[in-house]
Scaffold this active site. Structure first.
Site, PDB file in Angstrom:
ATOM      1  N   HIS A   1       0.803  -1.217   0.000  1.00  0.00           N
ATOM      2  CA  HIS A   1       0.000   0.000   0.000  1.00  0.00           C
ATOM      3  C   HIS A   1       0.841   1.274   0.000  1.00  0.00           C
ATOM      4  O   HIS A   1       0.288   2.369  -0.027  1.00  0.00           O
ATOM      5  CB  HIS A   1      -0.938   0.015   1.213  1.00  0.00           C
ATOM      6  CG  HIS A   1      -2.037  -0.998   1.122  1.00  0.00           C
ATOM      7  ND1 HIS A   1      -3.303  -0.702   0.665  1.00  0.00           N
ATOM      8  CD2 HIS A   1      -2.058  -2.323   1.428  1.00  0.00           C
ATOM      9  CE1 HIS A   1      -4.052  -1.795   0.694  1.00  0.00           C
ATOM     10  NE2 HIS A   1      -3.318  -2.792   1.152  1.00  0.00           N
TER      11      HIS A   1
ATOM     12  N   ASP B   1       3.634   9.605  -1.686  1.00  0.00           N
ATOM     13  CA  ASP B   1       2.461   8.910  -1.137  1.00  0.00           C
ATOM     14  C   ASP B   1       2.138   7.725  -2.038  1.00  0.00           C
ATOM     15  O   ASP B   1       2.073   7.878  -3.266  1.00  0.00           O
ATOM     16  CB  ASP B   1       1.258   9.857  -1.065  1.00  0.00           C
ATOM     17  CG  ASP B   1       0.340   9.544   0.106  1.00  0.00           C
ATOM     18  OD1 ASP B   1       0.416   8.415   0.615  1.00  0.00           O
ATOM     19  OD2 ASP B   1      -0.433  10.426   0.515  1.00  0.00           O
TER      20      ASP B   1
ATOM     21  N   GLU C   1     -11.475  10.967  -2.421  1.00  0.00           N
ATOM     22  CA  GLU C   1     -12.707  11.216  -1.669  1.00  0.00           C
ATOM     23  C   GLU C   1     -13.217  12.632  -1.930  1.00  0.00           C
ATOM     24  O   GLU C   1     -14.431  12.853  -2.065  1.00  0.00           O
ATOM     25  CB  GLU C   1     -12.447  10.997  -0.179  1.00  0.00           C
ATOM     26  CG  GLU C   1     -12.207   9.541   0.177  1.00  0.00           C
ATOM     27  CD  GLU C   1     -11.653   9.334   1.584  1.00  0.00           C
ATOM     28  OE1 GLU C   1     -11.385   8.182   1.960  1.00  0.00           O
ATOM     29  OE2 GLU C   1     -11.475  10.351   2.300  1.00  0.00           O
TER      30      GLU C   1
ATOM     31  N   LEU D   1      -5.881   8.628  -0.711  1.00  0.00           N
ATOM     32  CA  LEU D   1      -7.324   8.471  -0.892  1.00  0.00           C
ATOM     33  C   LEU D   1      -8.098   9.751  -0.591  1.00  0.00           C
ATOM     34  O   LEU D   1      -9.224   9.907  -1.062  1.00  0.00           O
ATOM     35  CB  LEU D   1      -7.841   7.331  -0.007  1.00  0.00           C
ATOM     36  CG  LEU D   1      -7.296   5.944  -0.341  1.00  0.00           C
ATOM     37  CD1 LEU D   1      -7.902   4.895   0.573  1.00  0.00           C
ATOM     38  CD2 LEU D   1      -7.565   5.588  -1.799  1.00  0.00           C
TER      39      LEU D   1
END
Length: 600
Positions: free
Chosen positions: A171, A380, A388, A384
């Site tokens: 991730h 990064d 969003e 998210l």
């Protein structure tokens, strides 16, 4: 039908005591939200799994777990806690995971703490997971391991469960080889070998995937064709899966009365002002000081915007136990104080600073109230928050300013992309966003929203699990055919009964093992003895076919009465004869092909 086992560092649950009762509560988080959306909304895809099990370390004791009220058996996910002693966990998590891997993979090598005990604890913690999973995993299970804390686990599980379907997803960014190689040799090889225990390895972007492939090639000599690797007779696929969001959840937030009330409150507090916002964890990878410098330069270069704009900076507490994070918080707060002191008036303050956790309702309200999202981390894996914000801005009136060093920048290229270290560029981007006409705002937002809607979080999970199943099927088709004793006996019988035999042999990888330096693969005395024995039988015709050049084959094997084929058939030498070129094509074609290969 199979079971799906999700493995992450932490369980998505914590234990709370309410009115004397010990209760299990679900935590928040990107991965938790992603998988919960998949389980709740994907229907057929999720229903193919007879059971969903989540395995992770517990932030509570074995005693609390035994006393806690567990979820009902009918709940979608079963919980399997792993208990790691506090000392090991601290050096594994705060130590190796967040003081070695995290800074290095985010391109902050100067922050890395190369402590031997950290890596030892990391290995022990991964081994604790592997040991616990021995009692959990069954034949036919699908295993999905998540993130940088568990990079050794795929290989550990592959050893115990060689036929199990294992996926691994990172991730965070995977760095270039030049950065990764800074790790001590045994550490970096262990991390790559560990990850290569998976069948499918997923990353957020094409660059991260290519960095991993290059690193595996440089460290282990792994062969690859495009995004498929061959390692230890195991076919592995490496691909990109940019994690999505629950698009409908954020898009529908514009109809939530509670959220609309919070939005109205924010707008009233800052009436007449254009609102810029940032929401980030407190982390050096987020480039918060650079962001503040860019905002300061904007106020200096565009004084006409004084008392017309406000920057709401909301920081989420993170890893407070690590000294580097404590120092960073102090620096940021001093910078904010200095900036407010320099530019504020009796009626206006340029920065509103918050240091606390935001609920979903407050965060969604901030997304809706803001005119500009300023999301500029130095590095990064995805980010998210930017997605969003785009999903929530259903009226398409906002502008996203985004660091080009985020994984999200690959998808959200209609955002105003900036280099976060260039304060002048950030200042200009803020001005561009504030003065952008409505038609351009709508066009940019519409393009990004369509892309995020098409590849939402359910699609992300489904895509990964489908490709994991596909690579497993491909492995089965390519699996090595084992020669069992009965087969070997039959071959021996036919060999002895034959009056004429042709024996075709490959060289590298068959007669001689692969080596890092091809010159080291010269034939051993034992090999020469075996070949001489085969040739001494008049019924045998022995032929060695190789990709090597004719001079090398002549030097190594030319004294034997065998047929030699060099460069995969370009040159052939009969027994005790001369080399004959099989191709008469002039090499001019190479000049036409070379530019294409170089471009690729």
């Amino acid at each position: 039908m199979s079971r799906l086992i999700i493995i992450s560092n932490r369980l998505p649950y914590s234990i709370e005591t309410v009115d004397g009762k010990t209760l299990l509560r679900q935590s928040s988080g990107g991965l938790v939200s992603a998988l919960k959306s998949f389980f709740d909304h994907s229907g057929k895809q999720a229903s193919q799994y007879t059971e969903k099990i989540w395995v992770g370390s517990a932030d509570f004791s074995q005693e609390d777990w035994n006393n806690a009220s567990k979820p009902n058996a009918s709940d979608s996910v079963k919980i399997e806690p792993v208990f790691i002693d506090d000392s090991t966990y601290s050096d594994y998590y705060n130590g190796f995971s967040n003081s070695v891997i995290w800074p290095l993979f985010h391109y902050f090598p100067s922050v890395v703490e190369y402590k031997k005990e950290y890596f030892e604890a990391y290995t022990r913690a991964n081994a604790v997971f592997a040991e616990h999973l021995k009692s959990v995993i069954k034949p036919g299970d699908t295993i999905w391991i998540h993130d940088y804390q568990l990079m050794l686990l795929p290989e550990m599980l592959r050893t115990d469960f060689p036929d199990t379907s294992i996926g691994f997803f990172l991730h965070i960014p995977f760095p270039s080889y030049e950065i990764f190689r800074l790790l001590p040799s045994s550490w970096k090889k262990a991390l790559i070998k560990g990850t290569l225990g998976a069948d499918l390895i997923g990353f957020h972007t094409h660059d991260y995937a290519q960095h991993f492939i290059q690193t595996a090639k440089m460290l282990l000599g792994v062969e690859h064709q495009f995004n498929k690797l061959q390692y230890n007779n195991h076919l592995i696929k490496v691909d990109l899966f940019p994690i999505g969001i629950d698009y409908e959840k954020f898009a529908s937030a514009t109809n939530d009365p509670t959220i609309l009330a919070f939005k109205s409150e924010i707008r009233q507090k800052h009436e007449g002002l254009q609102i810029i916002f940032s929401v980030d964890r407190l982390d050096y990878s987020k480039g918060l000081m650079y962001r503040l410098n860019g905002y300061q330069e904007f106020l200096q270069d565009y004084p006409e915007w004084k008392e017309k704009v406000v920057f709401i900076l909301s920081l989420i507490p993170s890893r407070d136990a690590i000294p580097a994070y404590i120092d960073r918080k102090k620096e940021i707060e001093e910078k904010i104080s200095s900036l407010n002191g320099k530019f504020s008036t009796l009626h206006w303050q340029p920065i509103i600073y918050r240091y606390n956790h935001l609920s979903y309702e407050h965060l969604s309200a901030l997304y809706q109230a803001a005119d500009i999202a300023l999301i500029t981390p130095l590095r990064d894996g995805m980010n998210l928050v930017s997605k969003e914000y785009v999903a929530t801005t259903t009226d398409q009136s906002g502008v996203l300013i985004l660091s080009e060093f985020t994984g999200a920048a690959s998808e959200l290229n209609e955002a105003v992309l900036v280099n976060p270290t260039d304060s002048s560029e950030v200042a200009s981007a803020i001005y561009q966003a504030l003065t952008m006409d409505d038609a351009e705002k709508k066009h940019r937002m519409a393009m990004m929203q369509r892309r995020l809607r098409d590849y939402d979080v359910v699609r992300w999970v489904t895509d990964f699990l489908e490709q994991l199943a596909d690579i497993k099927q491909e492995q089965n088709k390519l699996s090595v055919k084992v020669l069992y004793p009965a087969t070997i006996s039959e071959i021996r019988k036919k060999y002895l009964n034959a009056t004429k035999r042709t024996i075709l042999l490959d060289y590298d990888g068959t007669l001689s093992p692969f080596t890092r330096n091809p010159a080291m693969a010269r034939p051993t005395e034992e090999l020469l003895r075996i070949l001489t024995g085969l040739c001494s039988d008049g019924a045998n015709e022995v032929c060695i076919i190789s990709g090597r050049d004719s001079d090398t084959l002549d030097k190594w094997l030319g004294h034997l009465p065998i047929i030699l084929v060099a460069e995969h058939g370009a040159f052939i030498k009969q027994k005790s004869g001369y080399w004959q070129q099989q191709s008469t094509v002039l090499p001019a074609w190479k000049e036409e092909i070379r530019p294409i290969l170089q471009l690729f």
